[in-house]
Design a protein around this motif. Structure first.
Motif, PDB file in Angstrom:
ATOM      1  N   ARG A   1       0.875  -1.246  -0.077  1.00 26.63           N
ATOM      2  CA  ARG A   1      -0.136   0.045   0.043  1.00 26.63           C
ATOM      3  C   ARG A   1       0.770   1.249  -0.029  1.00 26.63           C
ATOM      4  O   ARG A   1       0.520   2.164  -0.627  1.00 26.63           O
TER       5      ARG A   1
ATOM      6  N   LYS B   1       2.328   1.664  -3.616  1.00 25.12           N
ATOM      7  CA  LYS B   1       1.460   2.332  -4.544  1.00 25.12           C
ATOM      8  C   LYS B   1       1.429   3.765  -4.167  1.00 25.12           C
ATOM      9  O   LYS B   1       1.427   4.672  -5.368  1.00 25.12           O
ATOM     10  N   GLU B   2       1.288   4.572  -3.107  1.00 23.74           N
ATOM     11  CA  GLU B   2       1.210   5.617  -2.848  1.00 23.74           C
ATOM     12  C   GLU B   2       2.485   6.504  -3.281  1.00 23.74           C
ATOM     13  O   GLU B   2       2.253   7.536  -3.795  1.00 23.74           O
TER      14      GLU B   2
ATOM     15  N   GLU C   1       2.456   7.127  -7.123  1.00 24.45           N
ATOM     16  CA  GLU C   1       1.571   8.140  -7.596  1.00 24.45           C
ATOM     17  C   GLU C   1       2.072   9.339  -7.387  1.00 24.45           C
ATOM     18  O   GLU C   1       2.177  10.479  -7.948  1.00 24.45           O
ATOM     19  N   LEU C   2       2.553   9.607  -6.014  1.00 28.82           N
ATOM     20  CA  LEU C   2       3.403  10.849  -5.856  1.00 28.82           C
ATOM     21  C   LEU C   2       4.398  11.211  -6.549  1.00 28.82           C
ATOM     22  O   LEU C   2       4.892  12.320  -7.055  1.00 28.82           O
TER      23      LEU C   2
END
Length: 843
Positions: A686, A689-690, A693-694
């Motif tokens: 998790r 994934k973040e 994106e960042l």
């Protein structure tokens, strides 16, 4: 020069000419021109004559012989005659040449000027006689004293220059005669004699006087005197005849500053001895009024006074304080010689040598020379439980003084009571017998030393007893605590020597007091059962003493080592009882067997509860078995193996239970760990994934922001550059305006300053011209006023009047004088001659 035929000799020069035919050398002096002959040779070129100016001299070696008329004498061949190996001193004279053979041994030298307070030490080399020095023979010595100019002679040798010695106030010089002579004072001196010259000023030693030393005076004060000793019989400066070896003092009363004579030896400076009103001193071997020492005698001097100790005198014990006695003080005195004295009642008492007596205060006392102070005594204050031992020195009887202040009489002294060393140790430790009963006497150090003259005291604690034995009366007494024991002169403590340690060892502890209990003692006893099993028992006994009647109190101390005797008795009973049973029986019934062995059974068959020792009344009330250990090694090993086996079984069971519990806990921990690992992986995905994106968002923002920032920066740079150019143009215009304005101001100021300077300079020139004109006017007025009107008129008419008088003197009525070149007005000349002046023109 030798080859030249014509030699020009200047004035005051000379040459030596050698006649080669006769081999004679002669002198030719200038000024002259000398023509050399063929048979002649010039020895040296013209040389300047020797010129001796005033107050100078020179020494000539091998001088020429002169006649009565001072003319130089020649021999038959024409050679000058010389005084060979002789000297001639020539003083100031006309320049003179050196004849052949003469030598200038010492050049022109100024005459020696002998200053004042200076002399030349002269010695005659040859016999001579003249008006100045008189008649002298070779070897004579004398002084040429200044001030003066010394004119040397060939017969006299100057040995040295002697300077005068300056003698200051309080100073003298020590002289020694080198041979027999008569000094300046007219005293006859012999060789080696020494004397002093004390006259202040410059002293010039005589030819036979030698300055040995300069002697400074010793300045004496009221507190210092000079100790002298005569090295030879002589008469001192006071006119007193001193014999060899005699010693005396010179004080300020004799002289303020003393210069030691040649026969006086300074032994030292003696300080004054000052006594105040509360001091005295005893002078041994005093000096009488004639200066003779009274050997073996003494003299007492009491203050207030000051004195110098004469040679040979000395103070016994130095300066001593007067004995000031209070009411509780006294002095023990002894007579050294027979003397008369007064007692306290004022009666006359004759004291014989060796008598002793005591004087008491309050008073001040200075002992005479016949009395010796043996001791200063103080009244000894004693409390109710304090005392001292007093011995009568006449009878030898010793008694104890207790409970009141007491001063020893002249026949009494303090007596030291000696105690055994172990008693001194026990008293010095100062321990509480009840609290420190288990400590050894050697553990506490040496303790504080005891004053042996004080009555020995001992505090008997509660429930304890002390026995004191009087060796004089041969009886004892027992003191029960709490009580304070005071020993008489002939009394001693009864010391108990007790057993100690485990097992008990005799004479281990010493004690003065006997504790009555209840208390306990511990002992280790080795026993052996019927089956030969040896065991070691640690037993503790509770005991106490049965208090006897007062008449039988001494039986408490009838057994010196009651602890050792009790432990031995009980141990023997226990060993006897255990020896009749086996190990198993003893192991099962040890307490009953030991109690039965110690206390026994009564008539009814019941176990006793105490054991009483009849000699001293000691009662054993109980017994405790603290430990039982086998003595035999095999028995001990068997017991140890059984114990180890039981311990091993217990240990193995505990290890198995602990192992099962550890495995269970391990499985539970492993399950929790797997579960946590899965949760951590999900959480990581998790977060990953973040993160992606960042990162995408930041890349887009970064590219857009870079282009925008570049465009904004270029626009901003162009704007800043334009504003900078405009600002720079404005600043240049302002600078140019400022420079133009400042230059105009500078030129205006310069013109203004130049105008001011020109005006000031013109004003100064005008003022100066006015001042000079005023000065000239004042000067002219002053000159006119100084000359006066009459003088000016006389000056104005002086020329015509003088011309008229000259013409009258010549008898000429009129005349006309011209130089022939200047034209003459003949029309007015006649009128001028007649004195008719032409009329001035009106135009």
């Amino acid at each position: 020069m030798a080859a030249e035929s014509i030699i020009r000799i200047p004035p005051y020069h000379y040459i030596h000419v050698l006649d080669q035919n006769s081999n004679v050398t002669r002198v030719e002096m200038g000024p002259k021109t000398y023509i050399r002959q063929d048979n002649e040779r010039i020895v040296f070129a013209p040389v300047k004559m020797v010129m001796v100016p005033p107050r100078h001299y020179c020494i000539i070696l091998n001088p020429v012989v002169r006649g009565a008329d001072k003319a130089v004498q020649f021999d038959t061949v024409g050679q000058v005659r010389l005084r060979h190996a002789d000297l001639e001193i020539r003083l100031s004279q006309d320049p003179f040449p050196l004849y052949p053979g003469e030598e200038l041994q010492q050049g022109v030298t100024p005459l020696q000027i002998v200053a004042a307070n200076t002399a030349l030490y002269l010695r005659a080399l040859l016999d001579f006689e003249d008006d100045q020095y008189g008649k002298h023979v070779a070897g004579d010595e004398w002084l040429f004293e200044g001030p003066g100019t010394y004119i040397p002679r060939k017969e006299i040798e100057v040995v040295e220059t002697i300077q005068a010695t300056i003698i200051r106030p309080n100073q003298a010089i020590r002289l020694q005669a080198r041979k027999e002579f008569v000094d300046r004072e007219g005293n006859k001196r012999v060789t080696g004699e020494e004397w002093l010259v004390k006259r202040v000023g410059a002293y010039l030693p005589g030819v036979f006087e030698e300055v040995v030393d300069t002697v400074d005076a010793v300045v004496l004060t009221e507190k210092k005197a000079l100790h002298l000793r005569a090295t030879k019989t002589f008469k001192d400066s006071q006119g007193v005849v001193r014999k060899t070896g005699e010693e005396w003092l010179v004080t300020m009363a004799d002289t303020e500053a003393h210069i030691p004579d040649v026969y006086e030896e300074v032994l030292g400076v003696v300080d004054i001895t000052t006594l105040n009103s509360c001091q005295y001193c005893v002078v041994c071997d005093p000096v009488d009024s004639n200066g003779k020492p009274q050997l073996g005698q003494k003299k007492v001097i009491q203050g207030e006074t000051s004195l110098f100790l004469q040679p040979g005198e000395w103070l016994e014990n130095g300066i001593q304080d007067t004995y000031i006695l209070s009411e509780d003080e006294g002095l023990l005195l002894r007579a050294l010689r027979a003397l008369g004295d007064e007692n306290e009642d004022g009666e006359e008492v004759a004291r014989k040598p060796g008598d002793r007596w005591l004087i008491q205060g309050p008073l001040e006392y200075v002992p005479p020379a016949e009395v010796e102070v043996l001791e200063r005594r103080h009244a000894i204050p004693l409390a109710e439980n304090e005392g001292i031992y007093v011995r009568d020195i006449k009878t030898g009887k010793v008694r104890a003084v207790i409970g009141h202040t007491y001063m020893l009489t002249q026949d009494e002294e303090l007596w030291k009571k000696e105690l055994p060393p172990y008693v001194e140790t026990l008293l010095g430790l100062g321990r509480d017998p009840s609290v420190d009963r288990s400590r050894d006497a050697s553990e506490g150090g040496n303790g504080t030393p005891r004053d042996q003259t004080q009555v020995v005291t001992y505090r008997v604690p509660h429930n304890a007893a002390v026995q004191v034995y009087d060796y004089k009366e041969r009886k004892s007494r027992v003191v029960f605590g709490p009580e304070l024991v005071l020993l008489g002169p002939d009394e001693q403590f009864t010391v108990l020597s007790l057993s100690g340690g485990r097992p008990k060892r005799p004479h281990t502890r010493r004690a003065i007091c006997l504790l009555l209990g209840p208390d306990f003692c511990t002992d280790i006893v080795t026993i052996e059962t019927a089956d030969h099993a040896r065991l070691q028992l640690q037993l503790a006994y509770n005991w106490h003493f049965e208090l006897p009647a007062a008449a039988e109190a001494s039986r408490l101390f009838s057994v010196p080592d009651f602890v050792g005797d009790t432990c031995k008795t009980l141990a023997s009973r226990i060993r006897g009882a255990v020896a009749a049973v086996t190990f198993d029986d003893f192991h099962k019934n040890s307490n009953r067997l030991i109690s039965a062995a110690v206390f026994g059974f009564d008539a009814e068959g019941k176990l006793g509860n105490s054991l009483r020792f009849a000699p001293n009344g000691l009662i054993i009330s109980s017994i405790d078995i603290q430990s039982v250990e086998p003595v035999d090694q095999r028995t001990r090993d068997a017991l140890q193996r059984s114990v180890q086996l039981a311990i091993e079984i217990t240990t193995n069971s505990q290890e198995a239970a602990a192992r099962h519990e550890a495995e269970r806990l391990e499985q539970e921990a492993r399950g929790r760990l797997e579960r946590q690992k899965i949760l951590d992986q999900a959480e990581a995905e998790r977060a990953r994934k973040e993160l992606l994106e960042l990162e995408a968002l930041s890349t887009a923002v970064e590219s857009t922001g870079a282009a925008k920032a570049e465009a904004q920066s270029r626009a901003e740079a162009a704007r800043i550059e334009g504003e900078g150019a405009v600002l720079q143009a404005k600043l240049k215009a302002e600078a140019s305006a400022i420079e133009t304005a400042s230059e105009l101001q500078r030129l205006a100021k310069a013109r203004e300053q130049e105008l001011g300077f020109s005006k000031a300079q013109g004003d100064l020139d005008v003022a100066r011209a006015e001042a000079l004109a005023a000065v000239e006017v004042k000067k002219f007025e002053a000159v006119i006023q100084a000359l006066g009107a009459t003088t000016i008129r006389d000056i104005a008419v002086a020329g015509p009047e003088m011309q008229a008088k000259l013409l009258q003197g010549l008898g000429i009525q009129s005349t006309l004088i011209t130089d022939g070149s200047s034209p003459i007005n003949l029309f007015t000349a006649a009128g001028g001659l007649l004195g008719i002046l032409p009329k001035p023109s009106t135009t």
